[in-house]
Design a protein around this motif. Structure first.
Motif, PDB file in Angstrom:
ATOM      1  N   ASN A 121      17.044 -62.165  28.529  1.00 24.65           N
ATOM      2  CA  ASN A 121      16.709 -60.766  28.276  1.00 24.65           C
ATOM      3  C   ASN A 121      15.550 -60.695  27.269  1.00 24.65           C
ATOM      4  O   ASN A 121      15.610 -61.285  26.187  1.00 24.65           O
ATOM      5  N   HIS A 122      14.537 -59.936  27.617  1.00 26.67           N
ATOM      6  CA  HIS A 122      13.329 -59.828  26.785  1.00 26.67           C
ATOM      7  C   HIS A 122      13.652 -59.292  25.375  1.00 26.67           C
ATOM      8  O   HIS A 122      13.082 -59.748  24.378  1.00 26.67           O
ATOM      9  N   LEU A 123      14.562 -58.330  25.296  1.00 27.78           N
ATOM     10  CA  LEU A 123      14.860 -57.716  23.989  1.00 27.78           C
ATOM     11  C   LEU A 123      15.609 -58.701  23.097  1.00 27.78           C
ATOM     12  O   LEU A 123      15.376 -58.790  21.898  1.00 27.78           O
ATOM     13  N   GLY A 148       6.549 -51.383  22.945  1.00 26.08           N
ATOM     14  CA  GLY A 148       5.954 -50.361  23.800  1.00 26.08           C
ATOM     15  C   GLY A 148       6.964 -49.760  24.762  1.00 26.08           C
ATOM     16  O   GLY A 148       6.763 -48.660  25.268  1.00 26.08           O
ATOM     17  N   GLY A 149       8.043 -50.474  25.008  1.00 25.18           N
ATOM     18  CA  GLY A 149       9.035 -49.970  25.967  1.00 25.18           C
ATOM     19  C   GLY A 149      10.387 -49.670  25.367  1.00 25.18           C
ATOM     20  O   GLY A 149      11.256 -49.091  26.037  1.00 25.18           O
ATOM     21  N   HIS A 150      10.611 -50.072  24.108  1.00 25.12           N
ATOM     22  CA  HIS A 150      11.966 -49.960  23.556  1.00 25.12           C
ATOM     23  C   HIS A 150      11.974 -49.606  22.076  1.00 25.12           C
ATOM     24  O   HIS A 150      11.070 -49.983  21.330  1.00 25.12           O
ATOM     25  N   ALA A 176       4.798 -43.906  21.970  1.00 22.19           N
ATOM     26  CA  ALA A 176       4.310 -42.700  21.277  1.00 22.19           C
ATOM     27  C   ALA A 176       2.992 -43.006  20.549  1.00 22.19           C
ATOM     28  O   ALA A 176       2.048 -42.216  20.611  1.00 22.19           O
ATOM     29  N   PHE A 177       2.909 -44.167  19.900  1.00 16.34           N
ATOM     30  CA  PHE A 177       1.648 -44.571  19.250  1.00 16.34           C
ATOM     31  C   PHE A 177       0.530 -44.644  20.296  1.00 16.34           C
ATOM     32  O   PHE A 177      -0.588 -44.152  20.087  1.00 16.34           O
ATOM     33  N   ASP A 178       0.832 -45.272  21.440  1.00 13.99           N
ATOM     34  CA  ASP A 178      -0.184 -45.461  22.480  1.00 13.99           C
ATOM     35  C   ASP A 178      -0.638 -44.114  23.062  1.00 13.99           C
ATOM     36  O   ASP A 178      -1.824 -43.903  23.306  1.00 13.99           O
ATOM     37  N   LYS A 179       0.339 -43.209  23.276  1.00 18.65           N
ATOM     38  CA  LYS A 179      -0.004 -41.909  23.886  1.00 18.65           C
ATOM     39  C   LYS A 179      -0.819 -41.042  22.922  1.00 18.65           C
ATOM     40  O   LYS A 179      -1.747 -40.354  23.331  1.00 18.65           O
ATOM     41  N   GLY A 190      -2.647 -48.304  21.199  1.00 14.52           N
ATOM     42  CA  GLY A 190      -2.826 -47.374  20.090  1.00 14.52           C
ATOM     43  C   GLY A 190      -2.219 -47.819  18.761  1.00 14.52           C
ATOM     44  O   GLY A 190      -2.734 -47.469  17.696  1.00 14.52           O
ATOM     45  N   GLY A 191      -1.113 -48.591  18.834  1.00 13.85           N
ATOM     46  CA  GLY A 191      -0.411 -48.968  17.596  1.00 13.85           C
ATOM     47  C   GLY A 191      -1.310 -49.608  16.551  1.00 13.85           C
ATOM     48  O   GLY A 191      -1.426 -49.113  15.423  1.00 13.85           O
ATOM     49  N   PRO A 192      -2.009 -50.712  16.906  1.00 16.13           N
ATOM     50  CA  PRO A 192      -2.850 -51.372  15.900  1.00 16.13           C
ATOM     51  C   PRO A 192      -3.991 -50.477  15.407  1.00 16.13           C
ATOM     52  O   PRO A 192      -4.386 -50.561  14.242  1.00 16.13           O
TER      53      PRO A 192
HETATM   54  O1  KG4 Z   1       6.453 -56.131  22.156  1.00 21.97           O
HETATM   55  P1  KG4 Z   1       5.145 -55.732  22.724  1.00 21.97           P
HETATM   56  O2  KG4 Z   1       3.985 -56.699  22.601  1.00 21.97           O
HETATM   57  O3  KG4 Z   1       5.285 -55.384  24.252  1.00 21.97           O
HETATM   58  C1  KG4 Z   1       6.390 -54.690  24.754  1.00 21.97           C
HETATM   59  O4  KG4 Z   1       7.442 -55.338  25.018  1.00 21.97           O
HETATM   60  O5  KG4 Z   1       6.263 -53.446  24.852  1.00 21.97           O
HETATM   61  O6  KG4 Z   1       4.737 -54.326  22.034  1.00 21.97           O
HETATM   62  C2  KG4 Z   1       3.568 -53.639  22.354  1.00 21.97           C
HETATM   63  C3  KG4 Z   1       3.571 -52.335  21.576  1.00 21.97           C
HETATM   64  C4  KG4 Z   1       2.428 -51.392  21.950  1.00 21.97           C
HETATM   65  O7  KG4 Z   1       2.949 -50.089  22.152  1.00 21.97           O
HETATM   66  C5  KG4 Z   1       1.525 -51.424  20.713  1.00 21.97           C
HETATM   67  O8  KG4 Z   1       0.803 -50.225  20.508  1.00 21.97           O
HETATM   68  C6  KG4 Z   1       2.544 -51.651  19.615  1.00 21.97           C
HETATM   69  O9  KG4 Z   1       3.452 -52.583  20.159  1.00 21.97           O
HETATM   70  N1  KG4 Z   1       1.936 -52.202  18.387  1.00 21.97           N
HETATM   71  C7  KG4 Z   1       1.914 -51.544  17.211  1.00 21.97           C
HETATM   72  C8  KG4 Z   1       1.193 -52.367  16.315  1.00 21.97           C
HETATM   73  N2  KG4 Z   1       0.818 -53.501  16.970  1.00 21.97           N
HETATM   74  C9  KG4 Z   1       1.287 -53.378  18.245  1.00 21.97           C
HETATM   75  N3  KG4 Z   1       2.425 -50.354  16.851  1.00 21.97           N
HETATM   76  C10 KG4 Z   1       2.215 -49.945  15.578  1.00 21.97           C
HETATM   77  N4  KG4 Z   1       1.523 -50.665  14.662  1.00 21.97           N
HETATM   78  C11 KG4 Z   1       1.009 -51.888  14.990  1.00 21.97           C
HETATM   79  N5  KG4 Z   1       0.330 -52.592  14.074  1.00 21.97           N
END
Ligand code: KG4
Ligand code: ZN
Length: 344
Positions: A121-123, A148-150, A176-179, A190-192
């Motif tokens: 499981n990825h999580l 990004g998904g959880h 939400a960060f990405d949107k 969007g997060g970084p």
């Molecule tokens: O775990 P991950 O690499 O892939 C998934 O399983 O989703 O997470 C990717 C997510 C993206 O939504 C990205 O925007 C967010 O992690 N992320 C961040 C940061 N770096 C990556 N969100 C907030 N601050 C950050 N520095």
């Protein structure tokens, strides 16, 4: 034979493969703790022009590079393929087309070399990124997975059995960060970007709501926070001016971080735990890391967050989890399926 006896017997090499979303990752980990190699082929450049992940494009790209990444991981590890004891691969949850590529490759290697397949499981693998980074961690903690998904909270007992106690009822926090970044035309992911811009902003400038902070359960909601930002910017257009963006996104980030930290600490108290393990892409967020550090130390709770390279999707965490499943003999059959959603 006990787990300890098996551990002492000989070195165990696990090949990890991760393709649940848009990164093609492969890694070789020795004895669940020594990363011999960990390679990632990111598709950010490709999906950037769409402002988000296009699943069909993601799976096609995985097909192009999966063999190359696996070969690169084995070459960089310095060991011969014949040393690999088992292949651990993410088979849930994720994008079906993407998962199929990694699982197909893992099955082919296991069949050809007659070694066990371990579907994980990825999580749970994200939680194990902390076990990899801090090998002395023992079970008995609250695990927060934010990606990004959880956005999910787990109680993890002494034997690493996990129970989901809370999750987002709508958008994941990374989503939400990405949107919001896409809405503001800032780029992808969007997060970084929001993290970086927030450093020069005033996080107290706009008082965004803290959705579900007092809901009495451990669920989260980030869609309302996103809508609140959109509503505020439609009402007051100058918030979107370039010079005001850092204040706007810093205030948004602060609200998201506040809810995550507060509810995770409350879960820790309620379930009588003294440790919190934070993981997933959003665990790279500098404010989240800082705030967990501050509030946990004043609450006498130990907090563990992996180094940045292990927050994002990677196959070393998959290989680490695979090692512990290997010791327990938890193998999968070669007709194991993939699942877009699942609990453990
Ligand atoms: O775990 P991950 O690499 O892939 C998934 O399983 O989703 O997470 C990717 C997510 C993206 O939504 C990205 O925007 C967010 O992690 N992320 C961040 C940061 N770096 C990556 N969100 C907030 N601050 C950050 N520095
Ligand atoms: Zn992930």
């Amino acid at each position: 034979m006990s787990i300890e006896e098996k551990e002492n017997k000989k070195d165990i090499y696990i090949l990890g493969i991760e393709t649940s979303c848009d990164d093609t990752c492969a890694s070789v980990v020795k004895n669940g703790s020594v990363i011999l190699s960990s390679v990632v082929s990111s598709q950010d450049e490709i999906h950037r022009k769409y402002g988000g992940i296009v699943p069909e494009v993601a799976s096609r790209k995985h097909i192009e590079v999966i063999d190359i990444m696996i070969k690169e991981a084995i070459n960089k590890s310095g060991i011969d393929t014949s040393y690999i004891n088992a292949v651990s691969v993410t088979n849930r949850p994720g994008l079906i087309g993407s998962l199929l590529v990694g699982v197909g490759a893992a099955k082919a290697i296991c069949y050809a070399r007659n070694i066990p397949l371990i579907a994980v499981n990825h999580l749970k693998a994200h939680i194990y990124s902390n076990v990899l980074a801090h090998p002395n961690i023992r079970g008995g903690f609250i695990g927060l997975v934010v990606s990004g998904g959880h956005s999910s909270l787990y109680i993890v007992d002494d034997n690493y059995n996990m129970e989901l106690v809370g999750q987002t009822v709508d958008d994941a926090v990374g989503e939400a960060f990405d949107k919001i970044a896409r809405y503001l035309g800032l780029g992808y992911p969007g997060g970084p970007i929001i993290d970086r811009l927030s450093k020069s902003g005033n996080s107290g400038c706009i008082d965004f709501p803290r959705p579900m902070i007092n809901s009495g359960d451990f669920n989260f909601s980030f869609s309302g926070l996103k809508t609140s930002l959109i509503y505020r910017t439609k009402k007051d257009k100058k918030l979107m001016h370039k010079e005001n963006i850092p204040d706007l996104v810093a205030s948004f980030q602060e609200a998201a971080v506040d809810v995550l930290v507060e509810k995770t600490i409350r879960a820790c108290r309620k379930y009588g735990m003294d440790k919190i393990l934070v993981s997933g892409g959003v665990a790279a967020n500098s404010r989240l890391r800082e705030e967990f550090g501050k509030r946990c130390s004043s609450s006498n709770i130990s907090v563990y967050i992996p180094p940045l390279s292990m927050c994002m999707d990677n196959a070393a965490m998959v290989a680490c989890l695979g090692y512990y499943e290997y010791l327990k003999g938890n193998f999968s059959s070669l007709d194991v399926d993939v699942y877009s959603r699942t609990d453990f």
